[in-house]
Design a protein around this motif. Structure first.
Motif, PDB file in Angstrom:
ATOM      1  N   LYS A  57       7.774   8.648   6.134  1.00  0.00           N
ATOM      2  CA  LYS A  57       6.390   8.180   6.252  1.00  0.00           C
ATOM      3  C   LYS A  57       5.799   8.839   7.499  1.00  0.00           C
ATOM      4  O   LYS A  57       6.195   8.550   8.626  1.00  0.00           O
ATOM      5  CB  LYS A  57       6.383   6.648   6.374  1.00  0.00           C
ATOM      6  CG  LYS A  57       5.010   6.027   6.603  1.00  0.00           C
ATOM      7  CD  LYS A  57       5.148   4.499   6.629  1.00  0.00           C
ATOM      8  CE  LYS A  57       3.832   3.835   7.013  1.00  0.00           C
ATOM      9  NZ  LYS A  57       3.818   3.353   8.408  1.00  0.00           N
ATOM     10  N   GLN A  92       2.735   1.634  -3.351  1.00  0.00           N
ATOM     11  CA  GLN A  92       1.863   2.120  -4.423  1.00  0.00           C
ATOM     12  C   GLN A  92       1.694   3.637  -4.324  1.00  0.00           C
ATOM     13  O   GLN A  92       1.731   4.349  -5.336  1.00  0.00           O
ATOM     14  CB  GLN A  92       0.503   1.430  -4.360  1.00  0.00           C
ATOM     15  CG  GLN A  92      -0.354   1.763  -5.583  1.00  0.00           C
ATOM     16  CD  GLN A  92      -1.662   0.985  -5.622  1.00  0.00           C
ATOM     17  OE1 GLN A  92      -1.957   0.186  -4.741  1.00  0.00           O
ATOM     18  NE2 GLN A  92      -2.454   1.228  -6.647  1.00  0.00           N
ATOM     19  N   LYS A  93       1.526   4.138  -3.110  1.00  0.00           N
ATOM     20  CA  LYS A  93       1.431   5.597  -2.905  1.00  0.00           C
ATOM     21  C   LYS A  93       2.717   6.289  -3.356  1.00  0.00           C
ATOM     22  O   LYS A  93       2.677   7.334  -4.019  1.00  0.00           O
ATOM     23  CB  LYS A  93       1.182   5.910  -1.419  1.00  0.00           C
ATOM     24  CG  LYS A  93      -0.215   5.594  -0.927  1.00  0.00           C
ATOM     25  CD  LYS A  93      -0.337   5.921   0.556  1.00  0.00           C
ATOM     26  CE  LYS A  93      -1.715   5.576   1.110  1.00  0.00           C
ATOM     27  NZ  LYS A  93      -1.806   5.836   2.561  1.00  0.00           N
ATOM     28  N   ILE A  94       3.855   5.699  -2.995  1.00  0.00           N
ATOM     29  CA  ILE A  94       5.144   6.296  -3.362  1.00  0.00           C
ATOM     30  C   ILE A  94       5.315   6.332  -4.876  1.00  0.00           C
ATOM     31  O   ILE A  94       5.734   7.342  -5.452  1.00  0.00           O
ATOM     32  CB  ILE A  94       6.302   5.521  -2.685  1.00  0.00           C
ATOM     33  CG1 ILE A  94       6.314   5.812  -1.176  1.00  0.00           C
ATOM     34  CG2 ILE A  94       7.654   5.885  -3.308  1.00  0.00           C
ATOM     35  CD1 ILE A  94       7.254   4.921  -0.379  1.00  0.00           C
ATOM     36  N   GLU A 113       0.429   7.408   7.620  1.00  0.00           N
ATOM     37  CA  GLU A 113       0.449   6.442   6.510  1.00  0.00           C
ATOM     38  C   GLU A 113       0.824   7.104   5.188  1.00  0.00           C
ATOM     39  O   GLU A 113       0.721   6.482   4.134  1.00  0.00           O
ATOM     40  CB  GLU A 113      -0.933   5.770   6.380  1.00  0.00           C
ATOM     41  CG  GLU A 113      -1.333   4.943   7.593  1.00  0.00           C
ATOM     42  CD  GLU A 113      -0.314   3.866   7.945  1.00  0.00           C
ATOM     43  OE1 GLU A 113       0.176   3.187   7.024  1.00  0.00           O
ATOM     44  OE2 GLU A 113       0.016   3.733   9.150  1.00  0.00           O
ATOM     45  N   GLU A 114       1.269   8.373   5.245  1.00  0.00           N
ATOM     46  CA  GLU A 114       1.500   9.131   4.004  1.00  0.00           C
ATOM     47  C   GLU A 114       2.992   9.388   3.764  1.00  0.00           C
ATOM     48  O   GLU A 114       3.719   9.768   4.682  1.00  0.00           O
ATOM     49  CB  GLU A 114       0.741  10.460   4.058  1.00  0.00           C
ATOM     50  CG  GLU A 114      -0.751  10.327   4.344  1.00  0.00           C
ATOM     51  CD  GLU A 114      -1.459   9.350   3.417  1.00  0.00           C
ATOM     52  OE1 GLU A 114      -1.162   9.367   2.201  1.00  0.00           O
ATOM     53  OE2 GLU A 114      -2.306   8.573   3.905  1.00  0.00           O
ATOM     54  N   VAL A 121       0.846  -1.204   0.000  1.00  0.00           N
ATOM     55  CA  VAL A 121       0.000   0.000   0.000  1.00  0.00           C
ATOM     56  C   VAL A 121       0.880   1.253   0.000  1.00  0.00           C
ATOM     57  O   VAL A 121       0.666   2.186  -0.792  1.00  0.00           O
ATOM     58  CB  VAL A 121      -0.945   0.008   1.235  1.00  0.00           C
ATOM     59  CG1 VAL A 121      -1.707   1.332   1.310  1.00  0.00           C
ATOM     60  CG2 VAL A 121      -1.909  -1.165   1.174  1.00  0.00           C
ATOM     61  N   LEU A 122       1.901   1.281   0.880  1.00  0.00           N
ATOM     62  CA  LEU A 122       2.803   2.435   0.927  1.00  0.00           C
ATOM     63  C   LEU A 122       3.571   2.568  -0.382  1.00  0.00           C
ATOM     64  O   LEU A 122       3.699   3.681  -0.920  1.00  0.00           O
ATOM     65  CB  LEU A 122       3.778   2.301   2.101  1.00  0.00           C
ATOM     66  CG  LEU A 122       4.786   3.456   2.245  1.00  0.00           C
ATOM     67  CD1 LEU A 122       4.080   4.766   2.571  1.00  0.00           C
ATOM     68  CD2 LEU A 122       5.843   3.143   3.302  1.00  0.00           C
ATOM     69  N   GLU A 169       2.906   6.215  -7.267  1.00  0.00           N
ATOM     70  CA  GLU A 169       1.919   7.087  -7.923  1.00  0.00           C
ATOM     71  C   GLU A 169       2.141   8.572  -7.615  1.00  0.00           C
ATOM     72  O   GLU A 169       2.021   9.413  -8.505  1.00  0.00           O
ATOM     73  CB  GLU A 169       0.500   6.681  -7.505  1.00  0.00           C
ATOM     74  CG  GLU A 169       0.049   5.339  -8.065  1.00  0.00           C
ATOM     75  CD  GLU A 169       0.031   5.289  -9.592  1.00  0.00           C
ATOM     76  OE1 GLU A 169      -0.322   6.308 -10.220  1.00  0.00           O
ATOM     77  OE2 GLU A 169       0.372   4.223 -10.152  1.00  0.00           O
ATOM     78  N   ARG A 170       2.445   8.888  -6.379  1.00  0.00           N
ATOM     79  CA  ARG A 170       2.523  10.296  -5.959  1.00  0.00           C
ATOM     80  C   ARG A 170       3.915  10.905  -6.068  1.00  0.00           C
ATOM     81  O   ARG A 170       4.044  12.124  -6.108  1.00  0.00           O
ATOM     82  CB  ARG A 170       2.053  10.428  -4.500  1.00  0.00           C
ATOM     83  CG  ARG A 170       0.629   9.974  -4.260  1.00  0.00           C
ATOM     84  CD  ARG A 170       0.286  10.124  -2.791  1.00  0.00           C
ATOM     85  NE  ARG A 170      -0.954   9.415  -2.455  1.00  0.00           N
ATOM     86  CZ  ARG A 170      -1.424   9.312  -1.216  1.00  0.00           C
ATOM     87  NH1 ARG A 170      -0.765   9.877  -0.209  1.00  0.00           N
ATOM     88  NH2 ARG A 170      -2.548   8.648  -0.980  1.00  0.00           N
TER      89      ARG A 170
END
Length: 422
Positions: free
Chosen positions: A279, A248-250, A282-283, A245-246, A252-253
């Motif tokens: 981190k 994927q955020k990294i 969770e962001e 999950v982390l 994409e963003r």
């Protein structure tokens, strides 16, 4: 293929180690190299920023590819020099152009890039000596601790994190008055982000990219992450808390907008992007960019790459990374750095190193070493990295520590808690 690696540390020994596995690699040269690279390559005594000497070495040794290890030659424009020099134009060089290297060469430029491409990062403002009072006023708007960063390259020492507002103002004035030389003629003040850090490494050909294994390094000299900052006392890969999950955020963003930003700005970039991430909850947020591999993270990231390293570097240069498969060893890697007593402050060199031949089931990467007759002696603050692989990262750590005990030199020091916080 004849390949030249520029640099002298553990990162460059790891590059040479990966290249030596490839059947495509005929001769490896490392400039200036160390005692470790001397065992698997030809060391060449030249400075990484002496471009004319590098040109001569490349021509005389029929070098086909150059991999740039440290940031200084990149920031000074070695990739542009190769592009502009007739005798070097056909040589494949791995490393960004001078414009690309500004992502590390200027903290202010990196922040502007992140803002322009909507990449999550801490709020900031930049100040010069002329705007010192405005800088002090900006500090008043923030909550402690206060983060002050020298804009330019300061050998890893240009970042201060300060709890007291009065001390922060004094340090701002000192930095703008030359505390870090030309590196701090501009100072970036950031809001402090509270979280856990990790390093994400991306290989890009300027159009496509591959996300390499993650790593976490340990910068402080003392146990429990206390004391002065160093170049790195150890590292773990992959990072246990970097779940799908982390990541994927990294991607994409942060990763995609970074590579797309380089494309949009028409920046010639063929090489590694080191993204320092924190981190928060969770962001993920970007702390900094480096335009090369980190050290000692290289010593845990590259040994996990099973794809032929020459093929990978060539695909980067030829912009074929999209069709190049990247095979990763599923095992974890852990490295422990053995350093000279007194580091990161004053330390002695020339101490004889013994016991390396007794190491088993680990890889020894040399950093600050050199040959003196038949002896290997210390030649830097960070001396040797001991890397181990295992299905369980705790066992990898244990193996590295067991082998660290077999190596000795006068006043040798290492942290005994690397990876214990994960």
């Amino acid at each position: 293929m004849n390949i030249l690696v520029l640099g002298s540390g553990g990162r460059e020994h790891t590059f040479a180690y990966q290249l030596a596995k490839s059947e495509r690699c005929k001769n490896i040269f490392v400039a200036p190299g160390n005692a470790g690279t001397a065992a698997i390559a030809t060391n060449v005594a030249l400075s990484v920023t002496d471009f004319s000497a590098i040109e001569k070495c490349v021509v005389e040794n029929h070098i086909n590819m150059v991999i740039v290890g440290p940031e200084d030659p990149l920031v000074q424009g070695i990739t542009d020099y190769f592009a502009e020099t007739p005798s070097l134009k056909k040589v494949q060089i791995i490393g960004p152009s001078k414009r690309g290297a500004l992502l590390e060469g200027s903290k202010e430029r990196a922040k502007e890039f992140m803002m322009a491409h909507n990449i999550p990062t801490a709020a900031y403002a930049s100040f010069t000596k002329a705007s010192l009072e405005a800088g002090k006023q900006f500090l008043e708007t923030l909550s402690p601790p206060y983060v002050l960063k020298a804009d330019g390259l300061a050998a890893g020492k240009g970042v201060l994190i300060i709890e007291d507002i009065s001390e922060a103002k004094m340090e701002l004035e000192a930095m703008l008055s030359g505390k870090f030389g030309d590196a701090s003629t501009t100072v970036v003040i950031e809001e402090f982000l509270d979280g856990i850090e990790l390093s994400v490494f991306v290989l890009t050909d300027g159009k496509n990219y591959k996300v390499l294994p993650t790593a976490k390094d340990y910068k402080r000299i003392g146990e429990g992450d206390k004391g002065l900052n160093t170049g790195g006392m150890g590292a773990i890969s992959p990072v246990p808390f970097a779940d799908d999950v982390l990541m994927q955020k990294i991607e994409e963003r942060i990763v995609k907008p970074t590579v797309n930003g380089l494309k949009k700005e028409k920046i010639d970039y063929k090489g590694f992007v080191f993204i320092g991430i924190i981190k928060v909850g969770e962001e993920p947020y970007v702390i900094e960019y480096n335009v090369r591999m980190g050290d000692p993270e290289t010593e845990v990231v590259l040994p996990r790459i099973k794809t032929d390293f020459v093929d990978l570097m060539e695909a980067t240069y030829e912009q074929n990374l999209d069709i190049m498969p990247l095979e990763i060893d599923e095992r974890s890697a852990a490295t422990i750095m053995l350093v000279s007593g007194g580091y990161p402050e004053a330390y002695d060199k020339g101490k004889k190193i013994t016991g390396v031949e007794n190491v088993s089931d680990s890889i020894v990467f040399h950093a600050g070493t050199k040959l003196e007759g038949n002896d290997v002696v210390t030649n830097g603050g960070r001396v040797i990295a001991v890397t181990s692989l295992d299905a369980d990262y705790k066992n990898a750590i244990k193996k590295s520590y067991q082998n660290c005990e077999k190596i000795t030199f006068d006043r040798m020091y290492y942290r005994t808690d690397i990876g214990f916080d994960l």
